[in-house]
Design a protein around this motif. Sequence first.
Motif, short mmCIF file in Angstrom:
data_model
loop_
_atom_site.label_atom_id
_atom_site.label_comp_id
_atom_site.label_asym_id
_atom_site.label_seq_id
_atom_site.Cartn_x
_atom_site.Cartn_y
_atom_site.Cartn_z
N MET A 1 0.81 -1.22 0.00
CA MET A 1 0.00 0.00 0.00
C MET A 1 0.84 1.26 0.00
SD MET A 1 -3.08 -1.01 2.61
CE MET A 1 -4.13 -2.41 2.29
N SER A 27 -7.63 -6.24 6.79
CA SER A 27 -7.74 -6.76 5.42
C SER A 27 -9.07 -7.49 5.25
CB SER A 27 -6.59 -7.72 5.13
OG SER A 27 -6.80 -8.95 5.82
N ASP A 43 -14.94 -6.19 1.76
CA ASP A 43 -15.40 -5.26 2.79
C ASP A 43 -15.41 -5.84 4.20
OD1 ASP A 43 -15.89 -2.98 1.15
OD2 ASP A 43 -17.73 -3.92 0.44
N ARG A 46 -13.54 -3.64 6.53
CA ARG A 46 -14.26 -2.40 6.85
C ARG A 46 -15.33 -2.66 7.91
NH1 ARG A 46 -13.25 -1.41 1.03
NH2 ARG A 46 -11.91 0.45 0.95
N ASP A 80 -2.36 4.72 -0.97
CA ASP A 80 -3.66 4.69 -1.64
C ASP A 80 -4.74 4.86 -0.58
OD1 ASP A 80 -5.96 4.19 -3.01
OD2 ASP A 80 -5.29 2.31 -3.94
N GLU A 83 -7.96 2.76 -0.87
CA GLU A 83 -7.86 1.37 -0.42
C GLU A 83 -7.89 1.29 1.10
OE1 GLU A 83 -7.43 -2.70 -0.07
OE2 GLU A 83 -8.10 -1.46 -1.75
N ARG A 87 -11.10 0.90 6.53
CA ARG A 87 -10.51 -0.30 7.12
C ARG A 87 -9.29 0.01 7.99
NH1 ARG A 87 -10.23 -4.27 3.92
NH2 ARG A 87 -11.28 -3.48 2.06
#
Length: 286
Positions: A1, A27, A43, A46, A80, A83, A87
Amino acid sequence: MGLNYPLRQGKVRDVYDLGNQVLLVASDRISAFDYILPSLIPDKGRVLTQMSRFWFESLGIPNHLVSTDVNQMNLEGDVDLAELDGRSTLARKTEVVPIECVVRGYLVGSGWKEYQKTQTVCGIQLPAGLNQASKLPEPIFTPATKAESGHDENISFEQMSAIVGADMANLLREKSLAVYNAGAERAIEQGIIIADTKFEWGVVDGEVILIDEVMTPDSSRFWPQDEYAEGISPPSFDKQFVRDWLEQSGWDKNSEPPMLPEEIVTKTRAKYIEAYERITQQKFAW
């Protein structure tokens, strides 16, 4: 990332060291039977992050949460943010207490197996005549050792006291039971039973605070109240579809696990989101 920081990777979370803070990135990995599966549940990370944020903000107990807003984290490097959005948790760095603080309100799982043999759970004597999924007379605290891989191992309260000291053990038992009771009361109002859960605690500047994740489908056993009955293992808001499919797939549990069918992935994602929306009474926004 693109984060240029030392990283520790767990089964689900990636932990980045930011000095006196840490960045926890949940993740979409999912594990079952001690294996990280090759399929992702979109998701899922999240859901875990946002449900933990809900509990951290609503329980009123000191915790490690600084922010879940990636735009306020001042992350360096080629990151990012899209992304990471939803989360990621910026948290206070603590000295982690090396104990899984498990609270059980119902007799199920390894506790039920032990009870059938000895009428105890982790050495705690329970009344006779309880069934699978029986509600316990009162919630019990059953600590476990933290394992980087494989199953955590249940230990007695006396063993915990030997590891962390009697004062810390008593404090964590008191705090864990209080948090569970508060969460279980909130969840039952939304038609969800929290059968059991596990907490982690850390120490920073001499204060014991709640860390990691809190009462999520990964760290807890959620049951729909309208489908609850004694004598069975009620359906749950977690990896049920995944475990059931793997059990029937022919996989030997000793080799690399197979990819999950799209239907199982979709159903599992929906179940995680349903748990979040019912408990928080908020719409999942991703």
